[in-house]
Design a protein around this motif. Sequence first.
Motif, PDB file in Angstrom:
ATOM      1  N   TRP A  25       0.823  -1.218   0.000  1.00  0.00           N
ATOM      2  CA  TRP A  25       0.000   0.000   0.000  1.00  0.00           C
ATOM      3  C   TRP A  25       0.850   1.258   0.000  1.00  0.00           C
ATOM      4  O   TRP A  25       0.353   2.344  -0.266  1.00  0.00           O
ATOM      5  CB  TRP A  25      -0.989  -0.006   1.164  1.00  0.00           C
ATOM      6  N   ASN A 102     -14.011  -5.655  -3.624  1.00  0.00           N
ATOM      7  CA  ASN A 102     -12.613  -5.509  -3.211  1.00  0.00           C
ATOM      8  C   ASN A 102     -11.829  -4.744  -4.261  1.00  0.00           C
ATOM      9  O   ASN A 102     -11.096  -3.818  -3.948  1.00  0.00           O
ATOM     10  CB  ASN A 102     -11.967  -6.880  -3.030  1.00  0.00           C
ATOM     11  N   LEU A 105     -12.786  -1.188  -4.243  1.00  0.00           N
ATOM     12  CA  LEU A 105     -12.293  -0.509  -3.031  1.00  0.00           C
ATOM     13  C   LEU A 105     -10.789  -0.286  -3.097  1.00  0.00           C
ATOM     14  O   LEU A 105     -10.293   0.766  -2.700  1.00  0.00           O
ATOM     15  CB  LEU A 105     -12.611  -1.360  -1.804  1.00  0.00           C
ATOM     16  N   ARG A 106     -10.106  -1.272  -3.629  1.00  0.00           N
ATOM     17  CA  ARG A 106      -8.648  -1.142  -3.732  1.00  0.00           C
ATOM     18  C   ARG A 106      -8.273   0.055  -4.604  1.00  0.00           C
ATOM     19  O   ARG A 106      -7.345   0.785  -4.296  1.00  0.00           O
ATOM     20  CB  ARG A 106      -8.038  -2.416  -4.331  1.00  0.00           C
ATOM     21  N   ILE A 109      -8.854   3.079  -2.589  1.00  0.00           N
ATOM     22  CA  ILE A 109      -7.818   3.260  -1.551  1.00  0.00           C
ATOM     23  C   ILE A 109      -6.520   3.735  -2.190  1.00  0.00           C
ATOM     24  O   ILE A 109      -5.854   4.636  -1.694  1.00  0.00           O
ATOM     25  CB  ILE A 109      -7.584   1.944  -0.774  1.00  0.00           C
ATOM     26  N   LEU A 120      -4.498   4.774   7.667  1.00  0.00           N
ATOM     27  CA  LEU A 120      -5.582   3.796   7.579  1.00  0.00           C
ATOM     28  C   LEU A 120      -5.027   2.374   7.491  1.00  0.00           C
ATOM     29  O   LEU A 120      -5.506   1.456   8.157  1.00  0.00           O
ATOM     30  CB  LEU A 120      -6.450   4.105   6.357  1.00  0.00           C
ATOM     31  N   VAL A 121      -3.986   2.206   6.679  1.00  0.00           N
ATOM     32  CA  VAL A 121      -3.376   0.883   6.537  1.00  0.00           C
ATOM     33  C   VAL A 121      -2.757   0.458   7.870  1.00  0.00           C
ATOM     34  O   VAL A 121      -2.898  -0.682   8.308  1.00  0.00           O
ATOM     35  CB  VAL A 121      -2.314   0.883   5.416  1.00  0.00           C
ATOM     36  N   ARG A 152     -11.884   7.479   6.106  1.00  0.00           N
ATOM     37  CA  ARG A 152     -13.082   6.629   6.135  1.00  0.00           C
ATOM     38  C   ARG A 152     -14.279   7.349   5.526  1.00  0.00           C
ATOM     39  O   ARG A 152     -15.090   6.742   4.837  1.00  0.00           O
ATOM     40  CB  ARG A 152     -13.402   6.232   7.580  1.00  0.00           C
ATOM     41  N   LEU A 155     -14.098   7.176   1.798  1.00  0.00           N
ATOM     42  CA  LEU A 155     -14.375   5.837   1.279  1.00  0.00           C
ATOM     43  C   LEU A 155     -15.848   5.487   1.436  1.00  0.00           C
ATOM     44  O   LEU A 155     -16.459   4.892   0.550  1.00  0.00           O
ATOM     45  CB  LEU A 155     -13.497   4.805   1.992  1.00  0.00           C
ATOM     46  N   LYS A 156     -16.396   5.880   2.578  1.00  0.00           N
ATOM     47  CA  LYS A 156     -17.802   5.550   2.824  1.00  0.00           C
ATOM     48  C   LYS A 156     -18.696   6.284   1.820  1.00  0.00           C
ATOM     49  O   LYS A 156     -19.612   5.693   1.242  1.00  0.00           O
ATOM     50  CB  LYS A 156     -18.196   5.926   4.257  1.00  0.00           C
TER      51      LYS A 156
ATOM     52  N   LEU B  41     -18.041  -1.337   7.066  1.00  0.00           N
ATOM     53  CA  LEU B  41     -17.105  -0.671   6.146  1.00  0.00           C
ATOM     54  C   LEU B  41     -15.673  -1.109   6.455  1.00  0.00           C
ATOM     55  O   LEU B  41     -14.905  -1.440   5.554  1.00  0.00           O
ATOM     56  CB  LEU B  41     -17.209   0.848   6.285  1.00  0.00           C
ATOM     57  N   LEU B  49      -7.808  -4.334   1.785  1.00  0.00           N
ATOM     58  CA  LEU B  49      -6.392  -4.084   2.080  1.00  0.00           C
ATOM     59  C   LEU B  49      -5.606  -5.373   2.213  1.00  0.00           C
ATOM     60  O   LEU B  49      -4.402  -5.416   1.985  1.00  0.00           O
ATOM     61  CB  LEU B  49      -6.263  -3.281   3.388  1.00  0.00           C
TER      62      LEU B  49
END
Lengths: 171, 237
Positions: A25, A102, A105-106, A109, A120-121, A152, A155-156, B41, B49
């Motif tokens: 990441w 996923n 989302l990736r 992110i 976050l990671v 967050r 992302l949300k 979430l 991740l």
Amino acid sequence: MATKQVRYEALVKALHGDLFRYAYWLCHDKHVAEDLVQETFLRAWRALDSLKDEKAAKSWLITILRRENARRFERKRFEMSEYEEAAITDTKSTSSEQEIENYWLREKIAQMPEEYREPLVLQIIGGFSGEEIAKQLDLNKNTVMTRLFRARNQLKEALDNTPKVRGQYNG
Amino acid sequence: MDDLQFRRRIYADPNTRDEDMLAAIHSDPAKQNFTQELESLDNKLFQALNIEVPSGLSDKLILRQTMASHQQQKRKSRVRLALAASIAFAMGLTINFMQFSSAYSNLGDYAIAHIVHEEGHFSNTSPVNVSLDSLNEKMATFQGSFTADIGKLMFADYCRFDGMKSLHLVFQGATSMVTVFVVPHNEDLEFTANFTNDKLIGKSQHFKHSNIIVVADKNESLVQWQTAINKNISWST
């Protein structure tokens, strides 16, 4: 000598996964991440005697890894643009909804600013508390908490606003 | 706790559960819902991740370390060997130097040191008990002999003169003993014809096989002694 070896192997077995993910990441490239992890563990081996507290091992390794990553930038500027880097090549089959989500989302992110992504990671993969992250990143705790909040929140919002996109994949 | 603060905290860390947060969550179903939403979430984020780690990475890491430390050890043992070798070499040199080099660089210095070292062993009044025959018996080793007594000989024996077998003769002198050394030629010690210190004087003479050194106190006429020796000594081939 033997005990040092045993300690090292235990350390590798327990933490290489988290370290690899963290490295990934940071740099968005599996090969670079692997190199970083190798470099990190090699340095860790040389300095293993300085690691007194096994509980601190993870943050110790992450500190080494961040330094290695910084060194990579000293050596040469990364010539790829942020967005190309962010593109994640997921060779796994994307049949299930979970996988699609996923994947999506990736990307989100990866597109997030570094300063939001890193805490976050560290929180989710590393399992570190706000204070620990603050110490790692050399920031104050309020700053870290604010960045986590924004990360967050972004992302949300992104996730809430795109049910249609996912519907498309579901067909 | 107001709504904004609650949101900020739950966004920053969905797992935060101190008393304030617990109370807020339990008192308000909306907050409870929101908490659950964020937890799910976080679940998704974790899934996202949690990318796959290359298989065999840990083995690779251990292998690389083993190779690296093997190299290091090889280098170390080479360094150690070199170190041990140079220490042994230095020690060899030192021992060689201490054993086989003379502390004195010339005949005179050594002769004086030898006599000073033996001070008290002999005195000028010791009985005169060495005959010419027994002296010549010892002189045979040095391929020489005396045809007549050159003085009153109190003591004659072999001694080590800077590691060389030599003959040490003590004669009765005018006021104190006169010491005569018969020393084989030696490259290490520089020949000194005349030497002296605060009490003693000495003269050396070069003969066919040996040097003959006469040392006495300053009252003694060394020339006389040397003449006597020259007159009476004979060397075999």
